[in-house]
Design an enzyme around this catalytic site. Structure first.
Site, short mmCIF file in Angstrom:
data_model
loop_
_atom_site.label_atom_id
_atom_site.label_comp_id
_atom_site.label_asym_id
_atom_site.label_seq_id
_atom_site.Cartn_x
_atom_site.Cartn_y
_atom_site.Cartn_z
N HIS A 153 0.89 -1.17 0.00
CA HIS A 153 0.00 0.00 0.00
C HIS A 153 0.92 1.21 0.00
O HIS A 153 1.43 1.62 1.05
CB HIS A 153 -0.90 0.02 1.24
CG HIS A 153 -1.86 -1.11 1.31
ND1 HIS A 153 -2.88 -1.28 0.40
CD2 HIS A 153 -1.96 -2.15 2.18
CE1 HIS A 153 -3.57 -2.37 0.71
NE2 HIS A 153 -3.04 -2.92 1.78
N THR A 154 1.18 1.76 -1.19
CA THR A 154 2.17 2.84 -1.30
C THR A 154 1.76 4.10 -0.54
O THR A 154 2.62 4.84 -0.10
CB THR A 154 2.45 3.19 -2.77
OG1 THR A 154 1.22 3.54 -3.41
CG2 THR A 154 3.09 2.03 -3.50
N CYS A 155 0.47 4.33 -0.38
CA CYS A 155 0.02 5.52 0.34
C CYS A 155 0.42 5.47 1.81
O CYS A 155 0.55 6.50 2.46
CB CYS A 155 -1.49 5.68 0.24
SG CYS A 155 -2.05 6.02 -1.43
N PHE A 156 0.59 4.25 2.33
CA PHE A 156 0.90 4.08 3.75
C PHE A 156 2.30 3.52 3.98
O PHE A 156 2.64 3.19 5.11
CB PHE A 156 -0.13 3.15 4.40
CG PHE A 156 -1.54 3.60 4.21
CD1 PHE A 156 -2.01 4.71 4.89
CD2 PHE A 156 -2.39 2.94 3.34
CE1 PHE A 156 -3.31 5.15 4.71
CE2 PHE A 156 -3.70 3.37 3.16
CZ PHE A 156 -4.16 4.48 3.84
#
Length: 158
Positions: free
Chosen positions: A124-127
């Site tokens: 999960h690149t956003c996190f």
């Protein structure tokens, strides 16, 4: 002509956009290399200290598959480490302040509908979160991790 007048309209749009985000007289004090580092992050990639700042979800630091993961990361070439960073964070650059400026999470992922050996690591690149299946051997973990990071494409942007 090509450097000044031909692209004047495009450069003006870039200039206005850049200065709307980064408008400061302090920019005048920077040399081009420092400005690039400020905007893009540090190019050199050494993930050896990443384990120290990592937070774990649904798993513990002392579990075998987590230990194997860190062993595999240590053995990776700098280019593979950059690919791993890109896979997990969406950027292959280190933050300006170093690893202490970022968050990094590893979580366990499992599926009741299929064999854990069939799963690839996910992110999960956003996190800045890596989801690792609890592989039964180090060799399987290494194979699946390298397969995932070498074949990720991000958002379809090359």
């Amino acid at each position: 002509f090509y450097l000044n007048k031909h692209i004047a309209k495009q450069f003006e749009a870039f200039y206005c956009g850049f200065h709307s985000v980064c408008s400061s007289n302090a920019l005048l004090l920077l040399v081009p290399e420092e400005l690039e580092m400020l905007i893009c992050g540090m190019q050199q990639c050494n993930l050896s200290d990443l384990a120290k700042i990592t937070k774990y979800e649904n798993c513990r630091r002392d579990e075998d598959f987590i230990k194997w993961f860190w062993q595999v990361v240590e053995e990776m070439s700098p280019e593979k480490q950059r690919r791993l960073l890109l896979f997990v964070t969406g950027s292959d650059r280190m933050p300006i302040g170093g690893l202490s400026e970022m968050t990094f999470k590893i979580g366990r992922v499992a599926s009741k509908s299929c064999n854990v050996n069939e799963l690839l690591p996910m992110s999960h690149t956003c996190f800045n979160q890596l989801l690792l299946p609890p592989y039964p051997t180090r060799e399987i973990l290494k194979e699946k991790l390298l397969l995932a990071i070498e074949n990720c494409e991000g958002f379809g942007i090359e």
